[in-house]
Design a protein around this motif. Structure first.
Motif, PDB file in Angstrom:
ATOM      1  N   PRO D  91       1.024  -1.277   0.032  1.00  0.00           N
ATOM      2  CA  PRO D  91       0.008  -0.007  -0.011  1.00  0.00           C
ATOM      3  C   PRO D  91       0.832   1.139   0.173  1.00  0.00           C
ATOM      4  O   PRO D  91       2.029   1.303   0.662  1.00  0.00           O
ATOM      5  CB  PRO D  91      -0.864  -0.213   1.203  1.00  0.00           C
ATOM      6  N   SER D  92       0.455   2.420  -0.544  1.00  0.00           N
ATOM      7  CA  SER D  92       1.351   3.432  -0.792  1.00  0.00           C
ATOM      8  C   SER D  92       1.152   4.537   0.366  1.00  0.00           C
ATOM      9  O   SER D  92       2.010   5.225   0.724  1.00  0.00           O
ATOM     10  CB  SER D  92       1.025   4.199  -1.960  1.00  0.00           C
ATOM     11  N   GLY D  93       0.129   4.474   1.023  1.00  0.00           N
ATOM     12  CA  GLY D  93      -0.174   5.547   2.078  1.00  0.00           C
ATOM     13  C   GLY D  93      -0.170   7.003   1.542  1.00  0.00           C
ATOM     14  O   GLY D  93      -0.163   7.908   2.307  1.00  0.00           O
ATOM     15  N   HIS D  94      -0.376   7.012   0.271  1.00  0.00           N
ATOM     16  CA  HIS D  94      -0.386   8.410  -0.338  1.00  0.00           C
ATOM     17  C   HIS D  94      -1.636   8.479  -1.418  1.00  0.00           C
ATOM     18  O   HIS D  94      -2.178   7.256  -1.844  1.00  0.00           O
ATOM     19  CB  HIS D  94       0.863   8.692  -1.283  1.00  0.00           C
ATOM     20  N   THR D 238      -5.188  -5.400  -0.099  1.00  0.00           N
ATOM     21  CA  THR D 238      -4.369  -4.394   0.621  1.00  0.00           C
ATOM     22  C   THR D 238      -4.016  -2.878  -0.344  1.00  0.00           C
ATOM     23  O   THR D 238      -3.920  -2.117   0.266  1.00  0.00           O
ATOM     24  CB  THR D 238      -2.932  -4.940   0.646  1.00  0.00           C
ATOM     25  N   ASP D 243      -6.186   5.175  -1.379  1.00  0.00           N
ATOM     26  CA  ASP D 243      -5.982   5.274   0.252  1.00  0.00           C
ATOM     27  C   ASP D 243      -7.174   5.022   0.963  1.00  0.00           C
ATOM     28  O   ASP D 243      -7.050   5.591   2.229  1.00  0.00           O
ATOM     29  CB  ASP D 243      -5.246   6.673   0.281  1.00  0.00           C
ATOM     30  N   GLY D 244      -7.825   4.017   0.523  1.00  0.00           N
ATOM     31  CA  GLY D 244      -8.917   3.841   1.484  1.00  0.00           C
ATOM     32  C   GLY D 244      -8.986   2.302   1.457  1.00  0.00           C
ATOM     33  O   GLY D 244     -10.191   1.624   1.875  1.00  0.00           O
ATOM     34  N   ALA D 245      -8.237   1.491   1.117  1.00  0.00           N
ATOM     35  CA  ALA D 245      -7.989   0.009   1.208  1.00  0.00           C
ATOM     36  C   ALA D 245      -8.425  -0.452   2.709  1.00  0.00           C
ATOM     37  O   ALA D 245      -9.260  -1.410   2.806  1.00  0.00           O
ATOM     38  CB  ALA D 245      -6.775  -0.405   0.694  1.00  0.00           C
ATOM     39  N   GLY D 246      -7.887   0.385   3.635  1.00  0.00           N
ATOM     40  CA  GLY D 246      -8.027  -0.280   5.116  1.00  0.00           C
ATOM     41  C   GLY D 246      -9.687  -0.321   5.333  1.00  0.00           C
ATOM     42  O   GLY D 246     -10.131  -1.072   6.077  1.00  0.00           O
ATOM     43  N   GLU D 247     -10.091   1.090   5.217  1.00  0.00           N
ATOM     44  CA  GLU D 247     -11.489   1.278   5.484  1.00  0.00           C
ATOM     45  C   GLU D 247     -12.276   0.372   4.695  1.00  0.00           C
ATOM     46  O   GLU D 247     -13.380  -0.340   5.272  1.00  0.00           O
ATOM     47  CB  GLU D 247     -11.864   2.732   5.217  1.00  0.00           C
TER      48      GLU D 247
END
Lengths: 306, 306, 306, 306
Positions: D91-94, D238, D243-247
């Motif tokens: 994941p990029s976190g950006h 993942t 940047d919304g994969a976790g949600e």
């Protein structure tokens, strides 16, 4: 006190042992081939006298030193706001070709002496001049009092072949609405400016206008106003040496601009312009022996803006 | 040309309409209460003459201006390498309290005038002085020729209550091995220096040593060497105004240092030190009317280092 | 298909040659002393059966695996919004102890499994429990069905002596208003959780509740709801392996959580919880041989959530 | 449990009130014109049965959903190492079009589902296929069992006119040696893939191979291996939702991929592929009502990978 030729010779001999401690720019083949042992200096007094030593008449690629010339040319063509709304006046705190800050700050480059800023300035020139490369050459020949100054076409072509990073920077600014022309021709002009081949003597004469309140050598027509001249010197002092401007101010104490060809131009406002050349660079991209020579000169003649 | 009292008065009246366009620092209650309409200026000539106008004798919190004093004190106690191996000399390109660059650059602050750098300098003072706050006060009283200069204990206490960000910075440097003492007492000293309460007249006198090659007013014992004085001025020119150093150089053209209390000190090397005060700040944290007053003064008396 | 003891033995032998390719965590002396050649695995079926091989009953420091337990405990004490307004649910894309994103995102950690997020969770526990360390121990002993689980006080003390980085993180969050208690006691509790000494068998039993819809082994009282259990597994799948979650999902295909002590816990929802241990870590901080063992196990028993 | 048509209808009515809370993508005119009130869903069982509701047969621009198809195609043409040495799996976190991480990580994109990663994959396809757009169309028509699937030329042309940001990304990767073909034709192909116009029914059928171990609907020839299918699902879980994969994992619990056209594809491995469409997007660029519909469906049919 004017430096004597003897003093300049002494300084060059004192810094010559530094050759070997830096690294010649190698990102394009044309620059990598420059002999590492070249070392020259020229001082141009505001009265026109030139004092010089070493390889001071051998031409080299001025590279980023041209960014001062393109900014100057833009300042003759645009109102201040038209320029400073598109490029900042602050040191970047990053490498000269970094895109990180450019993205965080929405496509507005920090200052006109990093690549992004110089590309915006080139874009400005492109919008207002029908033949920007021709106009630049005309200006430089006149400032240098040397009709033989020319673009090194091999260097320019080599730059164009390795232009991906600068293309990325220009496209990112276009995406943010801060680049108005097609990218490729502007890059072409930009690499042309960088590929100007000039000697220390040429450069010392050329930048005399910044030591003389905007008045070029041997003329009585100002290129820019005294205020503009101060402004450019201020920008050079804070942003002129990539991410090494603080160290340069600390050691040398003059506004200056370096290029990865190994040249550095420095200004003693009201007195003289100075050019040094030694191809090996430090980690920030500034000439190792050139910086040392300027530091010695500043100390010996007791000149510093501080 | 020395500025006349009349000129200083004129300049203050010219910039007074800017009051209302900035914002008084409000990160601690003690600073937020300062009346926004204060405006003062004082110029201290190298011959000792003081010219002043407006609220030039009212004390205010000097805040980050103290960072120049703590650096100066450290330069009297340590070899250059001992200092510059722990803090850089380059503009940061980031806000004064940012930790991003500090993490990327392994705990070495960019320069001694951002918070991280001043905390390293405070850590240096803490390591070598038994009572750093007392020594600092002694130094400042002597430089200001004013035995009544004192710490504002309310401001210092308020800073300590809102010290989380600076604590974070100090702990991060400790984690990288660039902070040697316990964090809390060093923070305490640091906030003390920031909480020095001084007037424009006090500050103009105090910083006279930077206009006079390291020689404090009324003494013949240098505080620092002429070279060190130049070095500090160079650092001020490139790093002294947070992330607004380039703009300040462009507009004012003097080495300077600002504080969030609204004060700015500026130096004309060889001639004079200047202090202005107006509490409202711009987005970079520099006094709006103070910067404007310095720009006008520079123009009217024709002084600029560029 | 349940893995046989023989299969687990085979897997350990297959991955044992990887020992030597990683690096035991050495940021605190207490961890650096752990023998690099340890290798163990335990699988706990939802019916309670344990299958194990290698050094599966030797205790080790669970380190960041404890972050799952503290999140779980917080979820039993707080409403969802109270937690997720203070910590995010997204992968960070940065190292587990980076402060860069934390500053850019105003003190809200990306997820509860990086240090910053776990410190916020510890702050939450501190606010609502009178003796958080005691309560955690009680919970873990009960989940592990082992009253002898204890904190390793040497490890906890060693962590506290090297706590500067975590202190910096906590103070930065306090500065942003996302940390409500004094930093030092919360750090103390946090290091305690990390210093829990447990074996693979302990861990496999402990995390059985995530394989069984929130129901701990041997009880009929859910610890958390089935939905919460899914949520934690989802967070583990996207954020559980530091900056190596994508690679772990790609190779292993199970939600998991690693610790720098070399342990990894993985979940096959509806079937089993697994714990492996091998102290040598890869560049992301995850056990080299442990990851390889889980990848082999997933392949051999044909289990993956994908 | 297979969802009934009634259940799908109920879910659409339940989420329809969310229309108005998001924002239709407007970075190109062709997308901005899509009516905001469209809402459709289709589920494709591994046995080939399609259940659908709402605007499930209306075509829309699949945009980034195409990134899964181009990765899949690349995985049929290249060895794993040839792909994963040029693009990461984390994941990029950006944001999806950020260049910051790309510069810091030397031109290696974090994963194949951010723009930089998909451009590398397009570059790979360009190197090995003589007519990549034609091959892609052939593949998609076959997977969708619909010979009428086509590129929307207006959308593709509009993308090309607004391609500066993606050009910047591609040139930056070229500068780092991670892009082998000319930028413009690769961008042309990339925008073509994004401009594929497909309905929910088309998409549900197309992505059936990821629910069925690599086997496309109605064939007995695998497109990719079961392992590759798991790997793609792992990457989707993942990295599939910007940047919304976790949600998305937390709320929905299925591997999925979204596009700024408002479509989302989700997979229940071993059972079904699902496609939803609602044009309004949240701040991360994911369909608001689409995500909500998938969350409800997951809950109602009791399916989650966690």
């Amino acid at each position: 006190m004017k430096p004597s030729k003897q003093l300049l010779n002494d300084i060059l001999e004192e810094v010559r042992p530094l050759i070997g401690q830096g690294k010649v720019a190698d990102y394009i083949p044309a620059l990598a081939q420059v002999p590492a042992n070249r070392l020259g200096i020229a001082v141009c007094y505001n009265d026109g006298e030139i004092i010089q030593a070493g390889d001071s008449e051998e031409g080299f690629s001025i590279q980023s030193i041209s960014k001062v010339l393109s900014l100057t040319l833009a300042m003759t063509l645009y109102e201040a706001d038209e320029i400073w709304s598109r490029v900042g006046k602050e040191p970047s705190g990053h490498a000269f070709n970094s895109m990180i800050q450019l993205e965080l700050e929405q496509g507005i480059p920090r200052n006109p002496f990093i690549n992004a800023g110089a590309l915006v300035v080139s874009d400005l020139l492109h919008s207002r001049l029908s033949a920007p490369q021709y106009r630049m050459l005309e200006l430089v020949r006149s400032l240098a009092c040397n009709p033989d100054v020319a673009y090194d076409k091999d260097v320019a072509a080599s730059e164009m072949q390795h232009s991906d990073r600068n293309a990325a920077i220009a496209y990112l600014m276009r995406a943010f609405g801060n680049f108005n022309n097609d990218v490729v021709p502007v890059l072409g002009n930009y690499f042309g400016y960088c590929a100007l081949k000039m000697s220390c003597v040429d450069l010392a004469r050329t930048f005399s206008y910044l030591a003389n309140k905007g008045m070029p050598l041997g003329t009585d027509t100002p290129l820019i106003s005294p205020t503009q001249s101060k402004q450019i010197n201020a920008l050079l002092a804070t942003c002129g040496l990539y991410d090494g401007a603080g160290e340069f101010a600390y050691r040398v104490g003059m506004p200056g601009k370096s290029g990865v060809g190994g040249g550095i131009v420095a200004i003693v406002p009201g007195e003289m312009s100075i050019a040094v050349w030694s191809p090996e660079l430090d980690a920030s991209g500034n000439s190792v022996a050139g910086t040392a020579a300027l530091a010695l000169l500043a100390e010996r003649i007791g000149r510093s803006i501080f």
